[in-house]
Scaffold this motif. Structure first.
Motif, short mmCIF file in Angstrom:
data_model
loop_
_atom_site.label_atom_id
_atom_site.label_comp_id
_atom_site.label_asym_id
_atom_site.label_seq_id
_atom_site.Cartn_x
_atom_site.Cartn_y
_atom_site.Cartn_z
N GLU A 82 83.56 115.59 30.44
CA GLU A 82 82.95 114.33 30.86
C GLU A 82 83.88 113.58 31.82
O GLU A 82 85.09 113.52 31.59
N LEU A 83 83.32 113.05 32.88
CA LEU A 83 84.11 112.26 33.82
C LEU A 83 83.35 110.99 34.17
O LEU A 83 82.12 111.04 34.33
N LYS A 84 84.09 109.90 34.31
CA LYS A 84 83.48 108.72 34.92
C LYS A 84 83.86 108.81 36.39
O LYS A 84 85.01 108.59 36.75
N ILE A 85 82.89 109.25 37.19
CA ILE A 85 83.19 109.55 38.61
C ILE A 85 83.58 108.28 39.36
O ILE A 85 82.92 107.24 39.25
N LEU A 86 84.69 108.36 40.09
CA LEU A 86 85.11 107.24 40.94
C LEU A 86 84.27 107.35 42.23
O LEU A 86 84.20 108.43 42.81
N PRO A 87 83.61 106.28 42.67
CA PRO A 87 82.68 106.40 43.80
C PRO A 87 83.39 106.47 45.16
O PRO A 87 83.09 105.73 46.09
N VAL A 88 84.34 107.39 45.24
CA VAL A 88 85.15 107.56 46.45
C VAL A 88 85.16 109.05 46.77
O VAL A 88 85.52 109.86 45.91
N GLU A 89 84.74 109.41 47.97
CA GLU A 89 84.84 110.81 48.39
C GLU A 89 86.11 110.94 49.21
O GLU A 89 86.34 110.18 50.15
N VAL A 90 86.96 111.87 48.82
CA VAL A 90 88.24 112.05 49.50
C VAL A 90 88.12 113.27 50.43
O VAL A 90 87.79 114.36 49.97
N VAL A 91 88.34 113.05 51.72
CA VAL A 91 88.24 114.14 52.69
C VAL A 91 89.63 114.43 53.27
O VAL A 91 90.36 113.50 53.63
N VAL A 92 89.98 115.71 53.30
CA VAL A 92 91.25 116.14 53.90
C VAL A 92 90.91 116.98 55.12
O VAL A 92 90.02 117.83 55.06
N LEU A 177 86.53 116.09 48.34
CA LEU A 177 86.76 116.16 46.90
C LEU A 177 86.21 114.91 46.22
O LEU A 177 86.12 113.85 46.85
N GLU A 178 85.88 115.07 44.95
CA GLU A 178 85.52 113.91 44.13
C GLU A 178 86.36 113.94 42.86
O GLU A 178 86.64 115.01 42.32
N PHE A 179 86.75 112.77 42.42
CA PHE A 179 87.57 112.65 41.22
C PHE A 179 86.89 111.73 40.21
O PHE A 179 86.05 110.92 40.57
N GLY A 180 87.29 111.87 38.96
CA GLY A 180 86.76 110.99 37.93
C GLY A 180 87.81 110.76 36.86
O GLY A 180 88.88 111.38 36.89
N VAL A 181 87.49 109.87 35.94
CA VAL A 181 88.45 109.51 34.90
C VAL A 181 87.98 110.05 33.55
O VAL A 181 86.80 109.92 33.20
N VAL A 186 93.07 110.75 35.78
CA VAL A 186 92.26 111.11 36.96
C VAL A 186 92.20 112.65 37.04
O VAL A 186 93.23 113.31 37.11
N LEU A 187 90.98 113.18 37.00
CA LEU A 187 90.78 114.63 37.10
C LEU A 187 89.92 114.96 38.31
O LEU A 187 89.02 114.19 38.67
N LEU A 188 90.17 116.11 38.89
CA LEU A 188 89.32 116.61 39.96
C LEU A 188 87.96 116.99 39.36
O LEU A 188 87.90 117.65 38.33
N GLY A 189 86.88 116.58 40.03
CA GLY A 189 85.54 116.91 39.54
C GLY A 189 84.71 117.59 40.61
O GLY A 189 85.25 118.17 41.56
N ASP A 190 83.40 117.53 40.43
CA ASP A 190 82.42 118.05 41.40
C ASP A 190 82.63 119.54 41.68
O ASP A 190 82.87 120.30 40.76
N GLU A 191 82.51 119.94 42.94
CA GLU A 191 82.57 121.37 43.30
C GLU A 191 83.48 121.58 44.51
O GLU A 191 83.78 120.62 45.24
N ILE A 192 83.90 122.81 44.71
CA ILE A 192 84.61 123.20 45.94
C ILE A 192 83.92 124.46 46.41
O ILE A 192 83.99 125.51 45.75
N SER A 193 83.20 124.38 47.52
CA SER A 193 82.34 125.48 47.94
C SER A 193 82.07 125.36 49.45
O SER A 193 82.48 124.38 50.06
N PRO A 194 81.33 126.31 50.02
CA PRO A 194 80.99 126.15 51.44
C PRO A 194 80.09 124.94 51.72
O PRO A 194 79.90 124.56 52.87
#
Ligand code: TMP
Length: 236
Positions: A82-92, A177-181, A186-194
């Motif tokens: 379970e994550l409480k997603i932080l509403p911030v998308e981090v782009v590198v 990337l998306e992160f949540g608590v 703070v943990l990495l969430g969501d997906e990493i894909s094409p």
């Protein structure tokens, strides 16, 4: 009767499980672009992105990145914390492409002398606008400490993924990337894909990611298949 999802996003559905604090993520074939204006499906995308995300999260976990992923449980499903997603998308970004190339007027494919880190406000109604640390603080959507953690983790993830992909003859152009608590961490969430990264073949610069769908370049499924094959050796 089919189980009702707790939440349905553009590419995934989230289901509750019998265990408190654990959720099931179901990967769909649906694809959207241009903030939802362009809609379609990519055959077997859900299956491939579930496998590709599993691969990347396991790789990152082995390299000390804290994340929400527990295990892949079926072709299209994975179990996550379970994550409480932080509403911030981090782009590198390593190479200028997409919205950055447009914004600063650099030709797509220009190598940047240093890595660029960006934050976007995760809000579909506003079209995910670009924001900075000051906006985040003023809006109260993440603490300065959380912003620092997300930034450090994102840059570390860039190093791990770029090095790994280079060996597979893939250049990591940029990614989101998306992160949540979870329990205060703070943990990495969501997906990493094409769907969430730009991958170019190192030699030919052929695009092996969702830009093939966004820009109607054709061979969309083939690009996802190629990424899966280069990462895991597996034919989709
Ligand atoms: P951009 O150049 O369109 O801003 O995209 C930067 C990176 O972020 C690219 O790898 C694609 C990814 N991305 C998402 O995952 N979701 C999105 O909604 C957008 C706009 C980009």
């Amino acid at each position: 009767m089919e189980k009702q999802p707790l939440y349905e996003g553009k590419a995934k559905r989230i289901y509750a499980t019998d265990k408190a604090g654990e959720y099931l993520v179901y990967y769909k074939d649906d694809a959207t672009a241009l903030n939802g204006l362009k809609k379609g499906t990519i055959a077997s995308k859900g299956v491939m992105n579930n496998k590709i995300t599993t691969f990347f999260f396991e790789l990152l976990g082995k390299n000390g990145i804290p994340h929400h992923f527990i295990k892949r449980v079926s072709e299209r499903e994975q179990l996550v914390k379970e994550l409480k997603i932080l509403p911030v998308e981090v782009v590198v970004r390593n190479i200028a492409a997409g919205s950055l190339a447009k914004r600063i007027g650099w030709e797509e494919g220009t190598k940047m002398p240093s890595t660029v880190l960006e934050m976007y406000y995760k809000n579909d109604d506003l079209g995910d606008p670009l924001i900075n640390d000051y906006h985040i603080k003023a809006m109260g959507i993440a603490t300065p400490e959380q912003v620092k953690t997300m930034s450090e983790l994102a840059l570390k993830i860039n190093d791990i993924l770029s090095a790994y992909l280079k060996d597979k003859k893939i250049e990591l152009i940029d990614f989101k990337l998306e992160f949540g608590v979870n329990n205060g961490q703070v943990l990495l969430g969501d997906e990493i894909s094409p769907d969430t990264c730009r991958f170019w073949d190192t030699e030919t610069h052929e695009k092996l990611d969702k830009d093939r769908f966004r820009r109607d370049l054709g061979n969309v499924e083939e690009a996802y298949k190629e990424v899966l094959k280069r990462l895991t050796g597996e034919e989709a």
